[in-house]
Design a protein around this motif. Sequence first.
Motif, mmCIF file in Angstrom:
data_model
loop_
_atom_site.group_PDB
_atom_site.id
_atom_site.type_symbol
_atom_site.label_atom_id
_atom_site.label_comp_id
_atom_site.label_asym_id
_atom_site.label_seq_id
_atom_site.Cartn_x
_atom_site.Cartn_y
_atom_site.Cartn_z
ATOM 1 N N VAL A 1 7.992 4.561 11.270
ATOM 2 C CA VAL A 1 6.760 3.766 11.208
ATOM 3 C C VAL A 1 5.672 4.358 12.090
ATOM 4 O O VAL A 1 4.483 4.106 11.874
ATOM 5 C CB VAL A 1 6.995 2.287 11.592
ATOM 6 C CG1 VAL A 1 8.052 1.661 10.692
ATOM 7 C CG2 VAL A 1 7.368 2.123 13.060
ATOM 8 N N PHE A 2 6.071 5.155 13.071
ATOM 9 C CA PHE A 2 5.068 5.715 13.972
ATOM 10 C C PHE A 2 4.428 6.985 13.409
ATOM 11 O O PHE A 2 3.219 7.180 13.536
ATOM 12 C CB PHE A 2 5.666 6.009 15.349
ATOM 13 C CG PHE A 2 4.625 6.359 16.360
ATOM 14 C CD1 PHE A 2 3.908 5.364 17.016
ATOM 15 C CD2 PHE A 2 4.316 7.689 16.643
ATOM 16 C CE1 PHE A 2 2.905 5.676 17.918
ATOM 17 C CE2 PHE A 2 3.322 8.012 17.549
ATOM 18 C CZ PHE A 2 2.616 7.006 18.187
ATOM 19 N N VAL A 3 5.216 7.849 12.784
ATOM 20 C CA VAL A 3 4.678 9.144 12.338
ATOM 21 C C VAL A 3 4.159 9.108 10.905
ATOM 22 O O VAL A 3 3.658 10.108 10.397
ATOM 23 C CB VAL A 3 5.724 10.269 12.476
ATOM 24 C CG1 VAL A 3 6.174 10.403 13.918
ATOM 25 C CG2 VAL A 3 6.912 10.051 11.543
ATOM 26 N N GLY A 4 4.272 7.961 10.226
ATOM 27 C CA GLY A 4 3.716 7.843 8.883
ATOM 28 C C GLY A 4 4.688 8.110 7.753
ATOM 29 O O GLY A 4 4.265 8.321 6.613
ATOM 30 N N ASN A 5 5.989 8.094 8.045
ATOM 31 C CA ASN A 5 6.992 8.305 6.993
ATOM 32 C C ASN A 5 7.276 7.053 6.172
ATOM 33 O O ASN A 5 8.006 7.115 5.184
ATOM 34 C CB ASN A 5 8.319 8.773 7.609
ATOM 35 C CG ASN A 5 8.243 10.187 8.152
ATOM 36 O OD1 ASN A 5 7.321 10.936 7.839
ATOM 37 N ND2 ASN A 5 9.195 10.559 8.988
ATOM 38 N N TRP A 6 6.746 5.922 6.589
ATOM 39 C CA TRP A 6 7.067 4.634 5.972
ATOM 40 C C TRP A 6 5.810 3.989 5.417
ATOM 41 O O TRP A 6 4.745 4.015 6.044
ATOM 42 C CB TRP A 6 7.715 3.724 7.006
ATOM 43 C CG TRP A 6 7.963 2.307 6.564
ATOM 44 C CD1 TRP A 6 8.995 1.857 5.795
ATOM 45 C CD2 TRP A 6 7.166 1.156 6.893
ATOM 46 N NE1 TRP A 6 8.894 0.500 5.621
ATOM 47 C CE2 TRP A 6 7.777 0.039 6.282
ATOM 48 C CE3 TRP A 6 6.004 0.964 7.633
ATOM 49 C CZ2 TRP A 6 7.269 -1.250 6.387
ATOM 50 C CZ3 TRP A 6 5.478 -0.315 7.739
ATOM 51 C CH2 TRP A 6 6.120 -1.412 7.128
ATOM 52 N N LYS A 7 5.939 3.419 4.220
ATOM 53 C CA LYS A 7 4.831 2.705 3.599
ATOM 54 C C LYS A 7 5.201 1.228 3.479
ATOM 55 O O LYS A 7 6.266 0.892 2.955
ATOM 56 C CB LYS A 7 4.529 3.270 2.208
ATOM 57 C CG LYS A 7 4.189 4.759 2.199
ATOM 58 C CD LYS A 7 2.957 5.071 3.023
ATOM 59 C CE LYS A 7 2.617 6.562 2.973
ATOM 60 N NZ LYS A 7 1.494 6.894 3.882
ATOM 61 N N PRO A 8 4.342 0.328 3.944
ATOM 62 C CA PRO A 8 4.664 -1.102 3.877
ATOM 63 C C PRO A 8 4.645 -1.631 2.448
ATOM 64 O O PRO A 8 3.851 -1.182 1.617
ATOM 65 C CB PRO A 8 3.552 -1.744 4.718
ATOM 66 C CG PRO A 8 2.412 -0.780 4.650
ATOM 67 C CD PRO A 8 3.039 0.586 4.577
ATOM 68 N N THR A 9 5.526 -2.577 2.170
ATOM 69 C CA THR A 9 5.506 -3.285 0.900
ATOM 70 C C THR A 9 4.445 -4.380 0.965
ATOM 71 O O THR A 9 3.833 -4.622 2.016
ATOM 72 C CB THR A 9 6.869 -3.928 0.614
ATOM 73 O OG1 THR A 9 7.119 -4.932 1.621
ATOM 74 C CG2 THR A 9 7.993 -2.894 0.653
ATOM 75 N N LYS A 10 4.252 -5.055 -0.142
ATOM 76 C CA LYS A 10 3.312 -6.184 -0.155
ATOM 77 C C LYS A 10 3.758 -7.250 0.835
ATOM 78 O O LYS A 10 2.936 -7.824 1.563
ATOM 79 C CB LYS A 10 3.230 -6.774 -1.568
ATOM 80 C CG LYS A 10 2.238 -7.934 -1.682
ATOM 81 C CD LYS A 10 2.169 -8.463 -3.101
ATOM 82 C CE LYS A 10 1.184 -9.636 -3.185
ATOM 83 N NZ LYS A 10 1.101 -10.176 -4.580
ATOM 84 N N PRO B 1 2.101 0.243 9.762
ATOM 85 C CA PRO B 1 2.508 1.396 10.571
ATOM 86 C C PRO B 1 1.711 1.494 11.868
ATOM 87 O O PRO B 1 0.516 1.220 11.908
ATOM 88 C CB PRO B 1 2.193 2.587 9.650
ATOM 89 C CG PRO B 1 2.208 2.012 8.272
ATOM 90 C CD PRO B 1 1.672 0.628 8.405
ATOM 91 N N GLY B 2 2.397 1.874 12.932
ATOM 92 C CA GLY B 2 1.749 2.032 14.220
ATOM 93 C C GLY B 2 2.669 1.681 15.362
ATOM 94 O O GLY B 2 3.837 1.305 15.159
#
Length: 302
Positions: free
Chosen positions: A218-227, A236-237
């Motif tokens: 979640v920190f480096v941008g590998n994860w995308k949030p769902t609705k 992310p952050g």
Amino acid sequence: MRAWTAVLLVVAVAFAAAAEASKSKPKVCNKGWECSGSIYCCNETISDYFKVYQFENLFSKRNAPVAHAVGFWDYQSFILAASIYEPLGFGTTGDKVTKMQEVAAFLGHVGSKTSCGYGVATGGPLAWGLCYNREMSPSQDYCDSNYLYPCVDGVQYYGRGALPVYWNYNYGLLGDAIKVDLLHHPEFLENNATLAFQAAMWRWMTPMKKKQPSAHDVFVGNWKPTKNDTLSKRLPGFGLTMNILYGDLICGQGFIDPMNNIISHYQYYLDLMGVGRGNSGDNVDCAEQVVFNPSYKADTAT
């Protein structure tokens, strides 16, 4: 003539296939003991941009006479532990700023959780990270009836390490993951600084549950949030790293002091590393986030 043409055609096809395969296969690099056999090792390693003097600046009071782990924590132990996870992307993902942000974020958690700083402490309250390597006055025995990792007679499971580990089942799970018998010997985390850092990095790099992200992701941008994540204000952050590591001990309770303290360490370290708190990233807090895993016994419950 036709036979030679057919042979040349086969050779040309073989070369084309090999070239295409080499394009599709990701490049891996080797940089010796610190990072080998990974695409991430093609980037700068942590020791390329984070030096001994910076580690000393971040934890300037850890060896003060009043500290409780004098001589225990050092830069070499941190880098040796990091070398296990750098090939997986720890501190080696993204551009230089992103890499430095992740190191500051991880150490921000560590510094906050091992600090003995207070409001009027010499050097300020944020200069005292890595003051502890164990819980000094355990409030309970942290022994839970768990059939997978039952308590061992005479062994205590109080908080130890860089991101303090609590409870028999957390020591057992972590020990299985890093291949060290922590269920029988939890004291290893207060006797070996490299192992203590390694345990914390494993926690940073590993999702708590299937289909959930790791703090690293979640920190480096590998994860995308769902609705649903977006509706739950899980974006992310840095804030979401606190959600993953501590759940409702820290998050979803407004701007409480324990959360603010962790953020302050992160931003203080960014300043000292030359990145600056202006590059803290989006979604720094978790004050209004719905937690992933409500009401669990956290393995970093301080």
